[in-house]
Write a protein that holds these residues in place. Structure first.
Motif, short mmCIF file in Angstrom:
data_model
loop_
_atom_site.label_atom_id
_atom_site.label_comp_id
_atom_site.label_asym_id
_atom_site.label_seq_id
_atom_site.Cartn_x
_atom_site.Cartn_y
_atom_site.Cartn_z
N THR A 2 0.83 -1.21 0.00
CA THR A 2 0.00 0.00 0.00
C THR A 2 0.86 1.25 0.00
N ASP A 3 0.50 2.21 -0.86
CA ASP A 3 1.12 3.54 -0.83
C ASP A 3 0.27 4.38 0.12
N THR A 4 0.82 4.68 1.30
CA THR A 4 0.04 5.34 2.34
C THR A 4 -0.50 6.68 1.88
N ALA A 5 0.34 7.49 1.23
CA ALA A 5 -0.10 8.81 0.79
C ALA A 5 -1.23 8.71 -0.23
N PHE A 6 -1.13 7.76 -1.13
CA PHE A 6 -2.16 7.57 -2.15
C PHE A 6 -3.47 7.12 -1.51
N GLU A 7 -3.38 6.21 -0.55
CA GLU A 7 -4.57 5.75 0.16
C GLU A 7 -5.20 6.88 0.96
N ILE A 8 -4.36 7.70 1.58
CA ILE A 8 -4.88 8.85 2.35
C ILE A 8 -5.60 9.83 1.44
N ALA A 9 -5.06 10.05 0.23
CA ALA A 9 -5.70 10.96 -0.72
C ALA A 9 -7.09 10.46 -1.09
N PHE A 10 -7.24 9.13 -1.26
CA PHE A 10 -8.55 8.57 -1.53
C PHE A 10 -9.48 8.80 -0.34
N LYS A 11 -8.99 8.53 0.86
CA LYS A 11 -9.82 8.72 2.07
C LYS A 11 -10.23 10.17 2.24
N ASN A 12 -9.32 11.09 1.92
CA ASN A 12 -9.66 12.51 2.04
C ASN A 12 -10.76 12.91 1.06
N ALA A 13 -10.76 12.28 -0.10
CA ALA A 13 -11.77 12.60 -1.12
C ALA A 13 -13.12 11.97 -0.80
N TYR A 14 -13.10 10.74 -0.25
CA TYR A 14 -14.34 9.98 -0.15
C TYR A 14 -14.72 9.55 1.26
N GLY A 15 -13.84 9.74 2.22
CA GLY A 15 -14.19 9.41 3.59
C GLY A 15 -14.19 7.94 3.91
N ARG A 16 -13.55 7.13 3.09
CA ARG A 16 -13.44 5.70 3.34
C ARG A 16 -12.19 5.17 2.64
N ALA A 17 -11.88 3.92 2.89
CA ALA A 17 -10.67 3.33 2.31
C ALA A 17 -10.96 2.74 0.93
N PRO A 18 -9.98 2.73 0.04
CA PRO A 18 -10.16 2.06 -1.25
C PRO A 18 -10.06 0.55 -1.10
N GLU A 19 -10.59 -0.15 -2.09
CA GLU A 19 -10.47 -1.61 -2.11
C GLU A 19 -9.18 -2.07 -2.77
N GLY A 20 -8.55 -1.20 -3.51
CA GLY A 20 -7.31 -1.56 -4.19
C GLY A 20 -6.81 -0.41 -5.04
N ALA A 21 -5.64 -0.61 -5.64
CA ALA A 21 -5.05 0.41 -6.49
C ALA A 21 -4.41 -0.25 -7.70
N TRP A 22 -4.48 0.43 -8.84
CA TRP A 22 -3.97 -0.08 -10.11
C TRP A 22 -3.15 1.01 -10.79
N ALA A 23 -2.34 0.60 -11.77
CA ALA A 23 -1.53 1.55 -12.53
C ALA A 23 -1.52 1.15 -13.99
N ALA A 24 -1.52 2.15 -14.88
CA ALA A 24 -1.38 1.91 -16.32
C ALA A 24 -0.40 2.94 -16.87
N PRO A 25 0.53 2.51 -17.72
CA PRO A 25 1.57 3.43 -18.18
C PRO A 25 1.17 4.25 -19.39
N GLY A 26 1.89 5.34 -19.58
CA GLY A 26 1.90 5.99 -20.87
C GLY A 26 2.75 5.17 -21.83
N ARG A 27 2.90 5.67 -23.04
CA ARG A 27 3.69 4.93 -24.01
C ARG A 27 4.47 5.89 -24.90
N VAL A 28 5.55 5.38 -25.44
CA VAL A 28 6.25 6.03 -26.55
C VAL A 28 6.11 5.11 -27.74
N ASN A 29 5.75 5.66 -28.86
CA ASN A 29 5.71 4.86 -30.08
C ASN A 29 7.07 4.97 -30.76
N LEU A 30 7.79 3.86 -30.77
CA LEU A 30 9.13 3.89 -31.35
C LEU A 30 9.06 4.20 -32.84
#
Length: 378
Positions: A2-30
């Motif tokens: 868990t990224d504590t700061a990221f989880e806290i940001a969710f809690k600050n926005a919604y007043g509860r904890a998230p169920e999980g976190a995901w990531a998707a990258p940008g891309r460079v087209n070679l």
């Protein structure tokens, strides 16, 4: 973990904890620009910069969205009201994904989502695709929807085409969803056939630099759509399903059969760019990465002169990099602004980076390497 700061940001926005976190990258087209919507070939790779989403489900028919980069607070939408054109601003991208999932018959309900991102917005590095893919991955996993990564990419493309109104191809979403670390993704867009091509410049003493010009572009504007329509018109006149069906050996005859210079330029770019993709793959397979440089530069010239999607700032960065000793450089992304990718040797990289910033002070290059595609964080 868990990224504590990221989880806290969710809690600050919604007043509860998230169920999980995901990531998707940008891309460079070679290599392989504006070939995807012509059923052609592309060769993108994922970059380390990602868009992250912390998410929790809702059962009240609401979709709530919050971004660390925006000052508009929580955007609250009723799922029943989602429809193309009904959402404005950045929130239309994740809203589009939920709408398209449901339209496709997937049992996905409401959610609270908090986003942050290190992908430059408007830099030609697929920030919108990263936002869509991370939303799709989180929602499908939370709601138990089984969807292959390629099908997820196609769904995200459809959401951007139909809900957002941007006539993009499928490359960006596929790269974000499907790329693997240490590889570029060879995608045959017509067949949706993939191959992971080993691509490790650092192992060969090379450096990839990305320089964001900070000139913003918008895929939904008329210029992008005009070029796509022109390509489709040229294919129709030539009697082929798409411009990828014109073989390089038949290019001259095809150009002679077209009625105006605009269609001839568009066609020449697509046919030669498809061939450049194949040539780059051949060199990468042979372990001759340094030799792809001239192909990157040729691709930029084609985008600048034939497709006419470059701009002064992109050209300045490419010229400065080459003058300082880079092996190759080209604009990457849809054009009209965005970023330049530069291939150089490790010893010359500092000089190339300095030359770029000297020529265009807002373009501060950063080094990059092929990274992993979308994934769950915790």
């Amino acid at each position: 973990m868990t990224d504590t700061a990221f989880e806290i940001a969710f809690k600050n926005a919604y007043g509860r904890a998230p169920e999980g976190a995901w990531a998707a990258p940008g891309r460079v087209n070679l290599i392989g620009e504006h070939t995807d919507y012509n059923d052609g070939f592309v060769l993108p790779f994922a970059i380390p910069q990602t868009t992250r989403a912390a998410v929790a489900r809702r059962d009240d028919g609401l979709l709530r969205l919050h971004s660390a980069a925006m000052e508009d607070g929580v955007v609250e939408l009723r799922i029943a009201d989602l429809a193309p054109g009904a959402t404005e601003g950045w929130a239309r991208y994740p809203a589009a994904v939920l709408w398209t999932l449901r339209e496709a018959g997937h049992d996905v309900g409401g959610a609270d989502l908090h986003f942050d991102s290190t992908v430059p917005v408007g830099g030609g590095l697929s920030s919108s695709a990263a936002l869509q893919v991370v939303t799709a991955l989180a929602l499908t996993e939370l709601y138990g929807v089984e969807l292959s990564r390629q099908d997820m990419a196609v769904l995200c493309q459809r959401s951007e085409n139909r809900y957002v109104g941007a006539p993009v191809g499928v490359m960006d979403q596929t790269a974000s969803a499907c790329c693997t670390a240490g590889h570029a993704l060879h995608l045959d867009v017509r067949a949706l056939a993939q191959r992971q091509v080993p691509f490790d410049p650092e192992a060969e003493g090379l450096v990839l630099l990305v320089a964001d010009t900070h000139v913003k572009h918008a895929h939904a504007d008329g210029a992008y759509g005009e070029r796509r329509a022109g390509c489709e018109r040229a294919a129709e006149l030539l009697g082929v399903p798409a411009l990828r069906d014109i073989a390089p050996a038949d290019l001259d005859a095809a150009l002679a059969a077209l009625p105006d210079d605009t269609l001839r330029r568009l066609t020449r770019h697509v046919v030669t760019e498809d061939q450049r993709v194949q040539d780059v793959i051949e060199l990468l397979d042979a372990g001759r990465t340094a030799e792809i440089g001239p192909l990157l530069t040729a691709g930029h010239a084609s985008l600048r002169d034939d497709f006419q999607v470059s701009c002064t700032e992109l050209d300045v960065v490419v010229e400065a990099a080459l003058a300082a000793g880079a092996l190759g450089a080209r604009m990457t992304g849809g054009g009209f602004g965005g970023s330049v990718i530069v291939l150089t040797t490790a010893p010359t990289a500092p000089d190339v980076a300095q030359a770029i910033t000297r020529a265009l002070p807002q373009a501060v290059p950063f080094s990059t390497a092929p990274a992993e595609g979308a994934h769950r964080l915790w």
